[in-house]
Design an enzyme around this catalytic site. Structure first.
Site, short mmCIF file in Angstrom:
data_model
loop_
_atom_site.label_atom_id
_atom_site.label_comp_id
_atom_site.label_asym_id
_atom_site.label_seq_id
_atom_site.Cartn_x
_atom_site.Cartn_y
_atom_site.Cartn_z
CG ASP A 1 40.70 72.27 32.78
OD1 ASP A 1 40.52 71.93 31.59
OD2 ASP A 1 39.80 72.75 33.48
CB THR B 1 42.05 77.16 27.73
OG1 THR B 1 40.71 77.64 27.87
CG2 THR B 1 42.88 77.76 28.84
NE ARG C 1 31.68 62.85 24.96
CZ ARG C 1 30.62 62.07 24.79
NH1 ARG C 1 30.09 61.96 23.60
NH2 ARG C 1 30.11 61.38 25.79
CG ASP D 1 37.61 78.80 28.79
OD1 ASP D 1 37.01 79.39 27.87
OD2 ASP D 1 37.37 77.61 29.11
CG ASP E 1 40.19 77.98 32.63
OD1 ASP E 1 41.10 77.62 31.86
OD2 ASP E 1 39.13 77.34 32.77
CG LEU F 1 30.66 82.58 15.65
CD1 LEU F 1 29.68 83.73 15.65
CD2 LEU F 1 31.14 82.28 14.23
N GLY G 1 39.09 71.23 24.02
CA GLY G 1 38.49 72.10 23.01
C GLY G 1 39.58 72.78 22.19
NE ARG H 1 35.32 74.22 30.48
CZ ARG H 1 34.71 73.38 29.64
NH1 ARG H 1 33.52 72.93 29.90
NH2 ARG H 1 35.29 72.99 28.54
O1 F6P Z 1 37.10 75.58 27.43
C1 F6P Z 1 36.85 76.18 26.21
C2 F6P Z 1 35.38 76.27 25.95
O2 F6P Z 1 35.18 76.92 24.70
C3 F6P Z 1 34.56 76.94 27.04
O3 F6P Z 1 34.66 78.35 27.01
C4 F6P Z 1 33.17 76.42 26.75
O4 F6P Z 1 32.37 76.40 27.90
C5 F6P Z 1 33.46 75.00 26.30
O5 F6P Z 1 34.80 74.98 25.86
C6 F6P Z 1 32.57 74.51 25.21
O6 F6P Z 1 32.90 73.19 24.95
P1 F6P Z 1 32.26 72.34 23.78
O7 F6P Z 1 32.94 72.76 22.51
O8 F6P Z 1 32.56 70.94 24.16
O9 F6P Z 1 30.81 72.65 23.73
#
Ligand code: F6P
Length: 359
Positions: free
Chosen positions: A111, A133, A76, A135, A137, A280, A13, A179
């Site tokens: 990750d 990230t 992906r 997140d 994490d 956002l 992401g 996440r």
């Molecule tokens: O890992 C970053 C993140 O934005 C998470 O916080 C969220 O769950 C996920 O990616 C959303 O992913 P996507 O853009 O594939 O819906």
């Protein structure tokens, strides 16, 4: 080993600061006499011949402040089991790496991307990882770029929700990303003066949350702000999943905020509304903190390559940027420790995590 050409890619992401890393890598590599090749859409850039291009300093001028990534990204694109075809393209990637005459690679990602990078490193590809990230994490690093921007945005959103919630005597539930971890919720919740923070690391009991909101109302508060991490779940219950995990894809989380708002309206008798901040939090310009961190990461990645230190991830260990073995970080998640000082401080201030003993 003499070096002349390195590749750079961004995977997973997007996160604000990716362009700042690319700019730092390209500028510092070129200043050391190295040529840079940008690979588009993560490791897809090593599969498809038309997805690689030389990046010169002029190509990265003006991108420091831009969100997204000029190289594109995907979550992906695992070349070991590609989501689009299910095929293993890893041998193709190794071949293409040599065809492009690359001596090393900078893989910027979370990750998933770092795990793929580690697999390629084990198969002989000299590379360095850069942690990314929103997140926050990833283990091994105090922070990742993108997190500060996401928290700043969520904090501004909570500030805005405060005024409308107060005007209408409402409970406002705001759902943030993260996440399976609660870093964004915790930091934005504290920074925005939230009254309740629900995170995946602390399963909640909504009765306790309702108690806290009721108590606030009795003491004269006109509103309550509940910050919900998308991956939080009730005690003994499940997380709120939009799309279950499938081959090469993690489960898509979301919708907990809306659920919690309905339940809280029922339990408290107070009107409740929910807002999901969603993507956002990932878009827009990086904060100055993230620009600096991303720039330091990019510069350090090139330094590691020049020193021949491969199979490492750059990491923020204030006051330094250090290198840690990829093997030590992949496949692990940095959860919020439940006894973290910020959790304890939040509790001391009266913020509920929905797990308090009933009064
Ligand atoms: O890992 C970053 C993140 O934005 C998470 O916080 C969220 O769950 C996920 O990616 C959303 O992913 P996507 O853009 O594939 O819906």
């Amino acid at each position: 080993m003499s070096l002349s050409r390195i590749g750079v890619l961004t995977g997973g992401g997007d996160a604000p600061g990716l362009n700042a890393v690319i700019r730092a890598v390209v500028k510092s590599a070129c200043n050391h006499g190295l040529e840079c090749v940008g690979l588009e859409d993560s490791f897809d850039g090593l599969i498809h011949p038309d997805q690689a291009r030389v990046l010169e300093p002029r190509h990265v001028t003006g991108i420091l402040r831009r969100g997204g990534t000029i190289l594109g990204t995907t979550n992906r694109g695992d070349p070991f089991a590609h989501a689009a075809t299910g095929q293993d393209y890893s041998a193709r990637c190794l071949e293409r790496f040599h065809e492009l005459a690359l001596d090393a690679l900078v893989a910027v990602g979370g990750d998933g991307t770092l795990a793929i990078a580690h697999e390629f490193f084990k198969r002989g590809m000299p590379l360095v990882g850069v942690p990314k990230t929103i997140d926050n994490d990833l283990v091994g690093t105090n922070s990742t770029f993108g997190f500060d921007t996401a928290v700043s945005f969520a904090t501004q959103a909570i500030d805005r929700l405060h005024s409308t919630a107060e005007a209408h005597r409402r409970v406002m539930v705001v759902e943030v990303m993260g996440r399976t971890t609660g870093w964004i919720a915790l930091y934005a919740g504290v920074a925005g003066g939230g009254d309740v923070i629900l995170i995946p690391e602390i399963p909640y009991d909504l009765e306790r949350v309702a108690d806290r909101i009721g108590e606030r109302a009795r003491l004269g508060a006109r509103c309550s702000i509940v910050v919900v991490a998308e991956g939080a779940s009730p005690k003994g219950g499940e997380a709120s999943i939009v799309t279950p995990a499938s081959e090469g894809r993690l489960a898509r989380l979301g919708g907990l905020g809306a659920r919690v708002a309905v339940q809280l309206e029922d339990l408290t008798g107070q009107e409740a509304r929910s807002v999901r901040l969603g993507h956002l939090q990932r878009g827009g310009e990086p904060t100055s903190f993230d620009r600096v961190l991303a720039t330091r990461f990019g510069g350090k990645a090139v330094e590691l390559i020049l020193n021949g230190e491969f199979g490492r991830m750059v990491a923020n260990r204030p006051p330094d940027i250090v290198a840690v073995p990829l093997a030590d970080v992949v496949g692990r998640t940095k959860q919020v420790p439940t006894d973290l000082d910020l959790v304890r401080t939040a509790r001391a201030l009266g913020i509920s995590f929905g797990d308090e003993e009933p009064a």
